[in-house]
Write a protein that holds these residues in place. Structure first.
Motif, PDB file in Angstrom:
ATOM      1  N   HIS A   1     -60.886  34.664  -7.524  1.00  0.00           N
ATOM      2  CA  HIS A   1     -62.315  35.036  -7.460  1.00  0.00           C
ATOM      3  C   HIS A   1     -62.524  36.402  -6.797  1.00  0.00           C
ATOM      4  CE1 HIS A   1     -62.395  30.578  -7.821  1.00  0.00           C
ATOM      5  NE2 HIS A   1     -63.437  30.834  -8.607  1.00  0.00           N
ATOM      6  N   SER A   2     -61.431  37.147  -6.580  1.00  0.00           N
ATOM      7  CA  SER A   2     -61.525  38.418  -5.834  1.00  0.00           C
ATOM      8  C   SER A   2     -61.818  39.614  -6.729  1.00  0.00           C
ATOM      9  CB  SER A   2     -60.210  38.676  -5.091  1.00  0.00           C
ATOM     10  OG  SER A   2     -59.164  38.949  -6.019  1.00  0.00           O
ATOM     11  N   GLY A   3     -61.688  39.445  -8.032  1.00  0.00           N
ATOM     12  CA  GLY A   3     -61.848  40.593  -8.937  1.00  0.00           C
ATOM     13  C   GLY A   3     -60.502  41.155  -9.374  1.00  0.00           C
ATOM     14  N   THR A   4     -59.431  40.736  -8.683  1.00  0.00           N
ATOM     15  CA  THR A   4     -58.076  41.128  -9.069  1.00  0.00           C
ATOM     16  C   THR A   4     -57.425  39.952  -9.782  1.00  0.00           C
ATOM     17  OG1 THR A   4     -57.889  42.592  -7.150  1.00  0.00           O
ATOM     18  CG2 THR A   4     -55.830  41.931  -8.213  1.00  0.00           C
ATOM     19  N   SER A   5     -56.962  40.155 -10.987  1.00  0.00           N
ATOM     20  CA  SER A   5     -56.370  39.055 -11.753  1.00  0.00           C
ATOM     21  C   SER A   5     -54.941  38.787 -11.301  1.00  0.00           C
ATOM     22  CB  SER A   5     -56.353  39.391 -13.243  1.00  0.00           C
ATOM     23  OG  SER A   5     -57.668  39.492 -13.730  1.00  0.00           O
ATOM     24  N   PRO A   6     -54.569  37.507 -11.166  1.00  0.00           N
ATOM     25  CA  PRO A   6     -53.173  37.195 -10.832  1.00  0.00           C
ATOM     26  C   PRO A   6     -52.244  37.612 -11.956  1.00  0.00           C
ATOM     27  CG  PRO A   6     -54.393  35.180 -11.348  1.00  0.00           C
ATOM     28  CD  PRO A   6     -55.391  36.288 -11.314  1.00  0.00           C
ATOM     29  N   ASP A   7     -51.030  38.015 -11.613  1.00  0.00           N
ATOM     30  CA  ASP A   7     -50.052  38.357 -12.639  1.00  0.00           C
ATOM     31  C   ASP A   7     -48.971  37.284 -12.697  1.00  0.00           C
ATOM     32  OD1 ASP A   7     -48.518  38.805 -10.390  1.00  0.00           O
ATOM     33  OD2 ASP A   7     -48.260  40.955 -10.708  1.00  0.00           O
ATOM     34  N   HIS A   8     -47.916  37.513 -13.471  1.00  0.00           N
ATOM     35  CA  HIS A   8     -46.877  36.495 -13.647  1.00  0.00           C
ATOM     36  C   HIS A   8     -46.171  36.168 -12.328  1.00  0.00           C
ATOM     37  CE1 HIS A   8     -44.547  40.199 -13.899  1.00  0.00           C
ATOM     38  NE2 HIS A   8     -43.462  39.490 -13.672  1.00  0.00           N
ATOM     39  N   ILE A   9     -46.071  37.165 -11.425  1.00  0.00           N
ATOM     40  CA  ILE A   9     -45.426  36.930 -10.123  1.00  0.00           C
ATOM     41  C   ILE A   9     -46.306  36.047  -9.243  1.00  0.00           C
ATOM     42  CG2 ILE A   9     -44.571  38.045  -8.005  1.00  0.00           C
ATOM     43  CD1 ILE A   9     -43.808  40.453  -9.807  1.00  0.00           C
ATOM     44  N   SER A  10     -47.619  36.239  -9.333  1.00  0.00           N
ATOM     45  CA  SER A  10     -48.559  35.392  -8.562  1.00  0.00           C
ATOM     46  C   SER A  10     -48.324  33.922  -8.888  1.00  0.00           C
ATOM     47  CB  SER A  10     -50.012  35.743  -8.902  1.00  0.00           C
ATOM     48  OG  SER A  10     -50.236  37.113  -8.894  1.00  0.00           O
TER      49      SER A  10
ATOM     50  N   CYS B   1     -52.990  26.920 -16.795  1.00  0.00           N
ATOM     51  CA  CYS B   1     -54.020  27.971 -16.877  1.00  0.00           C
ATOM     52  C   CYS B   1     -53.417  29.370 -17.034  1.00  0.00           C
ATOM     53  CB  CYS B   1     -54.960  27.920 -15.676  1.00  0.00           C
ATOM     54  SG  CYS B   1     -54.358  28.720 -14.191  1.00  0.00           S
ATOM     55  N   MET B   2     -52.106  29.483 -16.837  1.00  0.00           N
ATOM     56  CA  MET B   2     -51.448  30.781 -17.033  1.00  0.00           C
ATOM     57  C   MET B   2     -51.775  31.359 -18.405  1.00  0.00           C
ATOM     58  SD  MET B   2     -47.565  30.535 -15.601  1.00  0.00           S
ATOM     59  CE  MET B   2     -47.114  32.032 -16.422  1.00  0.00           C
ATOM     60  N   SER B   3     -51.469  30.576 -19.430  1.00  0.00           N
ATOM     61  CA  SER B   3     -51.705  31.060 -20.802  1.00  0.00           C
ATOM     62  C   SER B   3     -53.145  30.831 -21.245  1.00  0.00           C
ATOM     63  CB  SER B   3     -50.745  30.375 -21.775  1.00  0.00           C
ATOM     64  OG  SER B   3     -50.814  28.972 -21.618  1.00  0.00           O
ATOM     65  N   ASP B   4     -53.755  29.703 -20.805  1.00  0.00           N
ATOM     66  CA  ASP B   4     -55.114  29.369 -21.253  1.00  0.00           C
ATOM     67  C   ASP B   4     -56.160  30.330 -20.706  1.00  0.00           C
ATOM     68  OD1 ASP B   4     -53.966  27.241 -22.516  1.00  0.00           O
ATOM     69  OD2 ASP B   4     -54.575  25.727 -21.042  1.00  0.00           O
ATOM     70  N   SER B   5     -56.059  30.665 -19.403  1.00  0.00           N
ATOM     71  CA  SER B   5     -57.088  31.492 -18.751  1.00  0.00           C
ATOM     72  C   SER B   5     -56.709  32.954 -18.619  1.00  0.00           C
ATOM     73  CB  SER B   5     -57.394  30.936 -17.354  1.00  0.00           C
ATOM     74  OG  SER B   5     -57.812  29.587 -17.433  1.00  0.00           O
ATOM     75  N   TYR B   6     -55.401  33.241 -18.510  1.00  0.00           N
ATOM     76  CA  TYR B   6     -54.998  34.619 -18.225  1.00  0.00           C
ATOM     77  C   TYR B   6     -54.116  35.242 -19.313  1.00  0.00           C
ATOM     78  CZ  TYR B   6     -56.844  33.568 -13.613  1.00  0.00           C
ATOM     79  OH  TYR B   6     -57.678  33.213 -12.570  1.00  0.00           O
ATOM     80  N   GLY B   7     -53.779  34.463 -20.323  1.00  0.00           N
ATOM     81  CA  GLY B   7     -52.978  34.996 -21.425  1.00  0.00           C
ATOM     82  C   GLY B   7     -51.574  35.400 -21.023  1.00  0.00           C
ATOM     83  N   ILE B   8     -51.041  34.768 -19.968  1.00  0.00           N
ATOM     84  CA  ILE B   8     -49.690  35.091 -19.495  1.00  0.00           C
ATOM     85  C   ILE B   8     -48.709  34.065 -20.072  1.00  0.00           C
ATOM     86  CG2 ILE B   8     -48.182  35.306 -17.470  1.00  0.00           C
ATOM     87  CD1 ILE B   8     -50.707  36.081 -15.852  1.00  0.00           C
ATOM     88  N   THR B   9     -47.725  34.541 -20.800  1.00  0.00           N
ATOM     89  CA  THR B   9     -46.710  33.645 -21.365  1.00  0.00           C
ATOM     90  C   THR B   9     -45.693  33.290 -20.282  1.00  0.00           C
ATOM     91  OG1 THR B   9     -46.959  34.725 -23.513  1.00  0.00           O
ATOM     92  CG2 THR B   9     -44.976  33.391 -23.187  1.00  0.00           C
ATOM     93  N   PRO B  10     -45.478  32.010 -20.025  1.00  0.00           N
ATOM     94  CA  PRO B  10     -44.522  31.620 -18.974  1.00  0.00           C
ATOM     95  C   PRO B  10     -43.109  32.129 -19.270  1.00  0.00           C
ATOM     96  CG  PRO B  10     -45.848  29.735 -19.656  1.00  0.00           C
ATOM     97  CD  PRO B  10     -46.118  30.822 -20.641  1.00  0.00           C
ATOM     98  N   THR B  11     -42.442  32.615 -18.239  1.00  0.00           N
ATOM     99  CA  THR B  11     -41.052  33.067 -18.362  1.00  0.00           C
ATOM    100  C   THR B  11     -40.134  31.963 -17.847  1.00  0.00           C
ATOM    101  OG1 THR B  11     -40.996  34.021 -16.140  1.00  0.00           O
ATOM    102  CG2 THR B  11     -41.793  35.445 -17.923  1.00  0.00           C
ATOM    103  N   ILE B  12     -38.838  32.211 -17.908  1.00  0.00           N
ATOM    104  CA  ILE B  12     -37.863  31.224 -17.446  1.00  0.00           C
ATOM    105  C   ILE B  12     -38.070  30.884 -15.972  1.00  0.00           C
ATOM    106  CG2 ILE B  12     -36.002  32.797 -16.752  1.00  0.00           C
ATOM    107  CD1 ILE B  12     -35.490  29.659 -18.884  1.00  0.00           C
TER     108      ILE B  12
END
Length: 730
Positions: free
Chosen positions: A564-573, A596-607
């Motif tokens: 909710h800070s305005g900064t989007s989490p990345d894959h490391i988050s 929610c990684m892929s659903d909300s942020y469009g981040i594809t999970p890595t290994i």
């Protein structure tokens, strides 16, 4: 025969039409004195065409036939002509022959030496000027102060500042602006801030200098803060302001603020300014929004080489080297002439991605275009070194006609990166001169090769050698302290950072990480809380710190604040928060965040994300569910995934599943000791001693070596390493 007035008019007309040759012909043919202003037109025409010999001819004609021309003014114009044509020797000769040089004469000769890269000569001239009756004006002070800024000479800058006050220029806006810029470039932002606060008539240049100063010194949060203050005041931002503040958004990774600034730019009608749009392209590209950068680039009516370079750099930053290479080819097809900066962007890209094929092609382009400058050669050394072709780099290095400290640094770093610390150290000792980058290369090289003790030793040697550490030094040495748990040394380095005024974003993040890994989560939390606009790295470091110390709920809470800070989490988050959930048994939260990684942020999970989930489900006792989760993975599970499940099998004494996993690991990593050791432990804990012995015998017969454990203890400002089987410590 025409009179002098008629001649003057004709010559002036020809000068305005850039017909210098015809104008000179008339002057020399009739050999009559012409108007004083005509000589000035002739000399200005020579400056425009950089025609030195013709300028000498004009000056000689004036001396032969004229007695009324004001000599000082004409000599000043001649100095200007020689200086702009790059002939400092003749410019200085004219200056030395002047009986009474005025303020313009001094300003021109000082500016000439500054412009052509001779700062020490310019400073000497300023000192000579002070021994005459001529008093420096605002132009003189601005020139000398900006010169001090360009060479980061704080001592000279302080003296000149004192002189400005004595001469009554302490309120002159141009002089004050150059002083702010000088203090900023010399790393004294506090002093710059004090001057700025006292200015009664700060203009847009003053504000821009403060924004740029904070951004360049690594205080990007402060830069954005000053920009916001400026927006609330009466001074309106201009194109230069936006070009200054957008790089700060890049460094902070705050795309939201960058987009707000974009809206301001649209409102001001500045989207036609090529510099501003290029800065926007750079901001979007480096904030992982390269598509928006491309849209802006496509809409540009006017593009220059800098615009193209920004787009190429953007693709490089996003790891799209193939796209960057494609764009590089488009740039050439569009008829845009590449410059050394283009190659300086492309070569590090190839180095970063370890793309030797692209790097070799760029090298061929460089040879064809003739841009084999010292800067480009050094970039080639770096590229070949990082692509594992250290011998190719060595051959280039050996053939270089001149090697500077950057060339040596590239080779020292290259050998260290390729694990050849012996050769790296040999070159280090051989170097004719070293700078802070050299020492940083040795610290980083040893730290990255696991020799953290040696890295700290080099940091101490650097201090003894009188070399002042910079941001990169601290960013390299703090992870070494973190890895070794060297809390006391980390605190000492923190103090040095404060003294050196190097509390940049990168360094603060490294400090948060160091304190967290050294067990002082409270100090890490204090540093994080002092950040007004923490970037994503700060958020990730703090979440990881909480997770590491078992504060799983605090880590989850902080992650939710991040959302909710305005900064989007990345894959490391997500790796950090999933790690926290697995170690805290927070299965519900872990599953929610993973989905929610892929659903909300469009981040594809890595290994790495899958490993966290295997650990999360396994630790909670859902062993069969974990196995099903692994089987359904979209990518083939690697050894790390199976090792994670094997560790869980040991914890829950699940013998049959453990044996199944070990058979898979034997196929993937037959020479890796860990699966054998874990299986041996599973048998031992089940009381199956015969099987335990069989596995241990297999390890011995297969000559599989287990990496010995190692730990460090800090005491009396000394760091002691203890390894399994050593006899160095009683």
């Amino acid at each position: 025969m025409p009179n002098a007035t008629h001649l003057s008019l004709n010559i002036t007309k020809l000068c305005r039409e850039a017909c210098l040759k015809e104008a000179l012909h008339i002057l020399t043919t009739y050999n009559l004195p012409v108007k004083y202003s005509t000589y000035l037109h002739l000399l200005q025409a020579n400056i425009d065409k950089k025609a030195i010999s013709e300028g000498k001819q004009i000056y000689s004609h004036n001396g032969d036939v004229c007695t009324f021309t004001p000599q000082t003014f004409l000599q000043n114009t001649l100095i200007n002509m020689y200086a702009k044509c790059g002939n400092l020797v003749d410019a200085h000769k004219v200056f030395n022959h002047m009986t009474q040089p005025d303020i313009f004469s001094w300003n021109m000769i000082i500016a000439a030496y500054k412009r052509h890269g001779f700062p020490q000569d310019a400073l000497k001239l300023f000192q000579q000027m002070q021994q005459t009756v001529v008093q420096p004006d605002h132009f003189t002070f601005s020139c000398i102060i900006s010169l001090c800024a360009s060479v980061a000479s704080l001592n000279h800058g302080l003296k000149v500042h004192g002189k400005t006050v004595r001469c009554g220029f302490q309120s002159h806006v141009i002089v004050m602006n150059t002083l702010i810029d000088m203090y900023a470039k010399c790393g004294r932002m506090q002093k710059a801030r004090e001057l700025f606060a006292k200015m009664p008539n700060a203009d847009v240049v003053s504000w821009n200098a403060m924004i740029t100063g904070y951004a360049q010194d690594g205080f990007v949060e402060k830069a954005l803060e000053v920009f916001k203050q400026m927006q609330l005041g009466i001074v309106k931002s201009n194109a230069a302001t936006f070009a200054c503040v957008l790089p700060a958004c890049v460094k902070m990774g705050v795309l939201g603020q960058g987009m707000e600034i974009h809206e301001d730019i649209i409102e001001r009608g500045l989207l036609s300014d090529v510099v501003v749009v290029t800065a926007l392209i750079d901001m979007y590209a480096k904030c992982e929004s390269v598509e928006k950068a491309q849209v802006l680039f496509d809409k540009m009516t006017e593009r220059n080489v800098v615009s193209w370079n920004a787009m190429i750099s953007g693709y490089v930053e996003n790891g799209l080297v193939d796209k960057a290479f494609e764009f590089f080819k488009q740039m050439q097809l569009a008829g845009v002439k590449v410059n050394s900066a283009t190659f300086a962007i492309m070569l590090p890209a190839c180095a970063k991605m370890r793309s030797l094929e692209h790097g070799t092609q760029i090298h061929q382009n460089i040879m064809k275009s003739g841009f084999l400058s010292e800067v480009v050669l050094n970039a080639l050394l770096n590229m070949y070194s990082k692509c594992g072709k250290i011998q190719t780099a060595q051959k280039l290095f050996d053939k270089m006609p001149q090697r500077n400290v950057v060339s040596w640094n590239a080779m020292v770093t290259g050998y260290a990166l390729n694990g050849n610390l012996k050769e790296s150290l040999s070159l280090f000792k051989e170097m004719p001169q070293r700078n802070v980058v050299t020492w940083n290369a040795m610290i980083t090289g040893h730290a990255q090769n696991g020799l953290t003790e040696k890295a700290l030793e080099f940091f101490k040697q650097m201090h003894l050698a009188g070399v002042k550490p910079n941001l990169a030094t601290f960013a390299s040495v703090l992870p070494a302290c973190a890895q070794m748990g060297a809390f006391e040394q980390g605190m000492e380095i923190h103090q040095k950072i404060i003294e050196s005024r190097c509390l940049s974003d990168v360094v603060v993040n490294a400090l948060i990480d160091m304190y967290a890994k050294c067990g002082s989560i409270h100090k890490a939390h204090q540093l994080f809380n002092k950040r007004h606009h923490p970037g994503i790295i700060s958020w990730n470091t703090m979440i990881a710190g909480y997770a590491m110390h078992g504060y799983s709920k605090e880590a989850v809470k902080l992650f939710e604040i991040l959302e909710h800070s305005g900064t989007s989490p990345d894959h490391i988050s997500f790796i950090c928060v999933l790690f926290a959930c697995s170690h805290g048994g927070l299965v519900h939260y872990g599953c929610k965040f993973f989905n929610c990684m892929s659903d909300s942020y469009g981040i594809t999970p890595t290994i790495d994300h899958y490993v966290c989930m295997v650990d999360l489900l396994g630790r909670a006792g859902y062993l069969m569910e974990t196995l099903n989760f692994i089987i359904k993975m979209p990518t083939k599970p690697d050894a790390v995934v199976w090792k994670c499940l094997l560790g869980v099998c040991r914890s829950y004494k699940h013998l049959s599943l453990g044996e199944y996993v070990v058979t898979l690991l034997f196929e993937l990593e037959p020479k890796e000791a860990a699966p054998y050791v874990l299986l041996s432990n599973i048998y031992a804990e089940a009381g199956m001693w015969v099987d335990t012995q069989k596995v241990r015998k297999l390890i011995k017969n297969s000559r599989i070596k287990k990496v010995p454990g190692c730990s460090w203890i800090e005491g009396h400002k000394m760091l002691h390493a203890f390894c399994v089987g050593d006899r160095l410590h009683p």
